[in-house]
Design a protein around this motif. Structure first.
Motif: not given
Length: 222
Positions: A19-23, A158-165, A174-181
């Motif tokens: 759910q977190t990493l594309p590809y 980072l915004e793209k990554w958040k939207r993917y999640q 959840e998505s924001n929490k991961h991006i903030e790491r």
């Protein structure tokens, strides 16, 4: 509190990482293709930060293995892989990347989503350990998050990554929490810094295997 250095507990890791990493699955396909090109006989393989054993599972299904060593700093991850891989040619080690004590032993070393958890000095130690553990002409492959070259690039990716999640079913929280790491729980460096550091640690060949968004696959030859 997690039982390992990643964002997820060992019991939920496999589901959450997709759910977190594309590809994510493509990382492993790329590695297997590369290992097949470099090796025509049974290999000795060390997987650092093995997690629940995904690399091992794919390697055992596709590569002739003389030995496969599962290495992780988490006792819980190693418990999982011991249950999954009851093979005579499988070995298990609870160890940090910076504490590896092998010399000229492996044809292949992989470190998937490992090095970006280390600061620059610790990362250099780990890369030196990988280099030492490889046989001459041995292959090292890492996949990790990297730092964009500009602040704008960082904010866009980072915004793209958040939207993917969120598209994969994660909540906004959840998505924001991961991006903030980023920069707090893991420490990406740029592509050029990654490659230069590998060269400085002794690798005679350093190349990019795969690249998308904020994840990169790199390989080097001892």
């Amino acid at each position: 509190m997690n039982d390992n250095i990643s964002a997820f507990n060992s019991i939920e890791y496999d589901n959450k990482i997709k759910q977190t990493l594309p590809y994510y699955d493509d990382f492993y396909k790329q590695i297997i293709e590369l290992v097949k090109i470099f090796n025509n006989s049974a290999v000795r393989w060390l997987d650092v930060g093995c997690g629940t054993g995904k690399m091992g599972s794919i390697a055992f299904g596709n590569i002739a293995l003389e030995k496969f060593v599962f290495c992780d700093s988490s006792d819980e991850m190693i418990k999982i892989v011991k249950e999954r891989f009851n093979f005579q040619n499988a070995e298990f080690s609870v160890c940090d990347a910076q504490e590896l004590a092998y010399t000229n032993e492996f044809d292949v070393i992989t470190a998937i989503q490992v090095n970006h958890y280390l600061n620059k000095s610790s990362r250099k130690i780990a890369l030196t350990k990988y280099y030492s553990a490889l046989k001459n002409n041995g292959l090292f492959v890492s996949f990790e998050n990297f730092a964009p070259f500009t602040d704008l690039g960082k904010s866009i990716y980072l915004e793209k990554w958040k939207r993917y999640q969120m598209e994969q079913g994660k909540s906004l929280e959840e998505s924001n929490k991961h991006i903030e790491r980023y920069g707090k729980e893991y420490f990406p460096i740029s592509l050029s810094e990654n490659m230069e550091l590998m060269k400085n640690c002794g690798f005679k060949i350093v190349e990019i295997l795969w690249l998308s968004n904020m994840q990169v696959g790199l390989w080097g030859i001892k």
